[in-house]
Write an enzyme that holds these catalytic residues in place. Structure first.
Site, PDB file in Angstrom:
ATOM      1  N   GLY A  49       9.510  10.787   5.119  1.00 32.39           N
ATOM      2  CA  GLY A  49      10.143   9.512   5.471  1.00 32.39           C
ATOM      3  C   GLY A  49      11.658   9.494   5.419  1.00 32.39           C
ATOM      4  O   GLY A  49      12.300   8.673   6.061  1.00 32.39           O
ATOM      5  N   GLU A 102      15.500   8.926  -0.598  1.00 28.29           N
ATOM      6  CA  GLU A 102      14.180   8.304  -0.446  1.00 28.29           C
ATOM      7  C   GLU A 102      14.242   7.242   0.653  1.00 28.29           C
ATOM      8  O   GLU A 102      15.261   6.561   0.805  1.00 28.29           O
ATOM      9  CB  GLU A 102      13.790   7.700  -1.815  1.00 28.29           C
ATOM     10  CG  GLU A 102      12.551   6.850  -1.863  1.00 28.29           C
ATOM     11  CD  GLU A 102      11.238   7.593  -1.684  1.00 28.29           C
ATOM     12  OE1 GLU A 102      11.123   8.326  -0.680  1.00 28.29           O
ATOM     13  OE2 GLU A 102      10.330   7.420  -2.510  1.00 28.29           O
ATOM     14  N   ASP A 103      13.151   7.096   1.408  1.00 32.55           N
ATOM     15  CA  ASP A 103      13.121   6.084   2.462  1.00 32.55           C
ATOM     16  C   ASP A 103      13.060   4.678   1.876  1.00 32.55           C
ATOM     17  O   ASP A 103      13.846   3.802   2.218  1.00 32.55           O
ATOM     18  CB  ASP A 103      11.955   6.331   3.441  1.00 32.55           C
ATOM     19  CG  ASP A 103      10.610   6.553   2.756  1.00 32.55           C
ATOM     20  OD1 ASP A 103      10.520   6.410   1.507  1.00 32.55           O
ATOM     21  OD2 ASP A 103       9.635   6.863   3.456  1.00 32.55           O
ATOM     22  N   ASP A 106       9.210   1.160  -3.539  1.00 33.46           N
ATOM     23  CA  ASP A 106       8.206   0.103  -3.497  1.00 33.46           C
ATOM     24  C   ASP A 106       7.788  -0.205  -4.938  1.00 33.46           C
ATOM     25  O   ASP A 106       8.461  -0.950  -5.635  1.00 33.46           O
ATOM     26  CB  ASP A 106       7.062   0.600  -2.609  1.00 33.46           C
ATOM     27  CG  ASP A 106       6.037  -0.455  -2.286  1.00 33.46           C
ATOM     28  OD1 ASP A 106       6.389  -1.641  -2.231  1.00 33.46           O
ATOM     29  OD2 ASP A 106       4.860  -0.098  -2.083  1.00 33.46           O
ATOM     30  N   LYS A 134      12.159  -2.720  -2.094  1.00 32.42           N
ATOM     31  CA  LYS A 134      11.312  -3.924  -2.124  1.00 32.42           C
ATOM     32  C   LYS A 134      11.122  -4.309  -3.582  1.00 32.42           C
ATOM     33  O   LYS A 134      10.099  -3.992  -4.194  1.00 32.42           O
ATOM     34  CB  LYS A 134       9.934  -3.590  -1.517  1.00 32.42           C
ATOM     35  CG  LYS A 134       9.858  -3.747  -0.026  1.00 32.42           C
ATOM     36  CD  LYS A 134       8.422  -3.887   0.450  1.00 32.42           C
ATOM     37  CE  LYS A 134       7.850  -2.565   0.841  1.00 32.42           C
ATOM     38  NZ  LYS A 134       6.543  -2.665   1.528  1.00 32.42           N
ATOM     39  N   PHE A 155       5.508  -4.869   5.035  1.00 34.26           N
ATOM     40  CA  PHE A 155       5.314  -3.460   5.366  1.00 34.26           C
ATOM     41  C   PHE A 155       6.154  -3.141   6.600  1.00 34.26           C
ATOM     42  O   PHE A 155       5.995  -3.757   7.648  1.00 34.26           O
ATOM     43  CB  PHE A 155       3.832  -3.164   5.632  1.00 34.26           C
ATOM     44  CG  PHE A 155       3.570  -1.688   5.740  1.00 34.26           C
ATOM     45  CD1 PHE A 155       3.393  -0.918   4.598  1.00 34.26           C
ATOM     46  CD2 PHE A 155       3.530  -1.070   6.983  1.00 34.26           C
ATOM     47  CE1 PHE A 155       3.171   0.453   4.696  1.00 34.26           C
ATOM     48  CE2 PHE A 155       3.298   0.299   7.089  1.00 34.26           C
ATOM     49  CZ  PHE A 155       3.125   1.055   5.950  1.00 34.26           C
ATOM     50  N   VAL A 156       7.057  -2.183   6.449  1.00 32.64           N
ATOM     51  CA  VAL A 156       7.978  -1.871   7.547  1.00 32.64           C
ATOM     52  C   VAL A 156       7.740  -0.458   8.084  1.00 32.64           C
ATOM     53  O   VAL A 156       7.217   0.411   7.372  1.00 32.64           O
ATOM     54  CB  VAL A 156       9.456  -2.015   7.094  1.00 32.64           C
ATOM     55  CG1 VAL A 156       9.782  -3.463   6.801  1.00 32.64           C
ATOM     56  CG2 VAL A 156       9.750  -1.142   5.881  1.00 32.64           C
ATOM     57  N   ASP A 162       6.358   5.365   8.345  1.00 33.48           N
ATOM     58  CA  ASP A 162       5.186   5.448   9.231  1.00 33.48           C
ATOM     59  C   ASP A 162       4.112   4.416   8.907  1.00 33.48           C
ATOM     60  O   ASP A 162       4.094   3.819   7.825  1.00 33.48           O
ATOM     61  CB  ASP A 162       4.544   6.833   9.123  1.00 33.48           C
ATOM     62  CG  ASP A 162       3.750   7.003   7.822  1.00 33.48           C
ATOM     63  OD1 ASP A 162       4.333   6.758   6.742  1.00 33.48           O
ATOM     64  OD2 ASP A 162       2.554   7.332   7.882  1.00 33.48           O
ATOM     65  N   ARG A 168       7.449   6.861  13.015  1.00 33.29           N
ATOM     66  CA  ARG A 168       8.590   7.432  12.274  1.00 33.29           C
ATOM     67  C   ARG A 168       9.799   7.607  13.176  1.00 33.29           C
ATOM     68  O   ARG A 168      10.936   7.589  12.718  1.00 33.29           O
ATOM     69  CB  ARG A 168       8.218   8.810  11.700  1.00 33.29           C
ATOM     70  CG  ARG A 168       7.195   8.776  10.579  1.00 33.29           C
ATOM     71  CD  ARG A 168       7.133  10.145   9.919  1.00 33.29           C
ATOM     72  NE  ARG A 168       5.947  10.353   9.113  1.00 33.29           N
ATOM     73  CZ  ARG A 168       5.801   9.981   7.850  1.00 33.29           C
ATOM     74  NH1 ARG A 168       6.790   9.349   7.239  1.00 33.29           N
ATOM     75  NH2 ARG A 168       4.687  10.236   7.197  1.00 33.29           N
TER      76      ARG A 168
HETATM   77  P1  5GP Z   1       6.275   3.807  -4.459  1.00 34.90           P
HETATM   78  O1  5GP Z   1       5.915   5.009  -5.275  1.00 34.90           O
HETATM   79  O2  5GP Z   1       7.664   3.304  -4.705  1.00 34.90           O
HETATM   80  O3  5GP Z   1       5.245   2.723  -4.579  1.00 34.90           O
HETATM   81  O4  5GP Z   1       6.115   4.232  -2.954  1.00 34.90           O
HETATM   82  C1  5GP Z   1       7.092   4.794  -2.203  1.00 34.90           C
HETATM   83  C2  5GP Z   1       6.465   5.293  -0.916  1.00 34.90           C
HETATM   84  O5  5GP Z   1       5.474   4.389  -0.385  1.00 34.90           O
HETATM   85  C3  5GP Z   1       7.535   5.396   0.126  1.00 34.90           C
HETATM   86  O6  5GP Z   1       8.200   6.626   0.072  1.00 34.90           O
HETATM   87  C4  5GP Z   1       6.744   5.189   1.407  1.00 34.90           C
HETATM   88  O7  5GP Z   1       6.220   6.415   1.836  1.00 34.90           O
HETATM   89  C5  5GP Z   1       5.607   4.267   1.007  1.00 34.90           C
HETATM   90  N1  5GP Z   1       5.919   2.868   1.362  1.00 34.90           N
HETATM   91  C6  5GP Z   1       6.178   1.857   0.524  1.00 34.90           C
HETATM   92  N2  5GP Z   1       6.447   0.717   1.186  1.00 34.90           N
HETATM   93  C7  5GP Z   1       6.360   1.014   2.504  1.00 34.90           C
HETATM   94  C8  5GP Z   1       6.553   0.251   3.703  1.00 34.90           C
HETATM   95  O8  5GP Z   1       6.875  -0.938   3.744  1.00 34.90           O
HETATM   96  N3  5GP Z   1       6.363   0.929   4.871  1.00 34.90           N
HETATM   97  C9  5GP Z   1       6.024   2.242   4.928  1.00 34.90           C
HETATM   98  N4  5GP Z   1       5.887   2.788   6.120  1.00 34.90           N
HETATM   99  N5  5GP Z   1       5.843   2.985   3.812  1.00 34.90           N
HETATM  100  C10 5GP Z   1       6.020   2.381   2.617  1.00 34.90           C
END
Ligand code: 5GP
Length: 183
Positions: A49, A102-103, A106, A134, A155-156, A162, A168
């Site tokens: 990402g 990092e993209d 979350d 977020k 969710f983006v 993706d 992507r």
């Molecule tokens: P975390 O460990 O912070 O919960 O998750 C991070 C990962 O979840 C991100 O690197 C991404 O791959 C995925 N993710 C979380 N929110 C989104 C979203 O809104 N859209 C997409 N496409 N992926 C997300």
């Protein structure tokens, strides 16, 4: 007829121009921080990402940096730093100043574990730059040191992000039409 992915987008949150502008500002902010500490970063993208974001960001660095990529899957409910490495770095991160790219942050779980992973690998310093955050979804206490944009709990997709490995390559960040999830 082949599908046109932009037709699946309900609305755009950040245009390509807005993202490029923010990347320029972020690169300046990051370089200033590293310059003040008299160190150079090893910039590590979390696959997949982070790829478009990292490619855009590093164009604006004026000083030498190293780059590398890592791909991980995190386990739930295990020790911090205990992630499965699908593709490891080519370079050593020992004694390096790692800047994780990092993209989106979350729940924060991935970032927390990857940060710990780099400390376990002997990195001297670990910082994080994330394109999106977020905060409403956070489950662990972590935040990016450098951040592009804060977004609501939606969710983006696009700009590296993706849905089922699709979208992507969109040059902007947007929200999918509801009907896409119901297909
Ligand atoms: P975390 O460990 O912070 O919960 O998750 C991070 C990962 O979840 C991100 O690197 C991404 O791959 C995925 N993710 C979380 N929110 C989104 C979203 O809104 N859209 C997409 N496409 N992926 C997300």
């Amino acid at each position: 007829m082949a599908k046109i992915i932009s037709e699946d987008i309900d609305h755009v949150l950040f245009t390509e121009e807005q993202i490029e502008q923010r990347c320029k500002e972020l690169a300046q902010e990051i370089e200033k921080d590293y310059e003040e500490r008299h160190i150079q970063p090893l910039v590590v993208g979390l696959l997949k990402g982070s790829v478009p974001f990292m490619a855009e960001l590093i164009k604006y660095f004026k000083h030498p940096i190293e780059i590398d990529f890592i791909s991980v899957s995190s386990y739930q409910g295990t020790q911090s730093g205990d992630v499965r490495i699908n593709k490891d770095l080519d370079l050593s991160s020992r004694d390096k100043n790692v800047l994780i790219v990092e993209d989106i942050v979350d729940t924060g779980r991935t970032l927390k574990e990857v940060k710990q992973l780099f400390y376990n690998k002997g990195a001297k310093d670990v910082k994080v730059v994330a394109l999106l955050d977020k905060p409403d979804r956070r489950l662990v206490n972590i935040k990016a040191d450098f951040l592009g944009f804060t977004i609501p709990d939606e969710f983006v997709v696009g700009y590296g992000l993706d849905y089922n490995q699709c979208y992507r390559n969109l040059p902007y960040i947007g929200v999918l039409k509801n009907e896409i999830y119901n297909q």
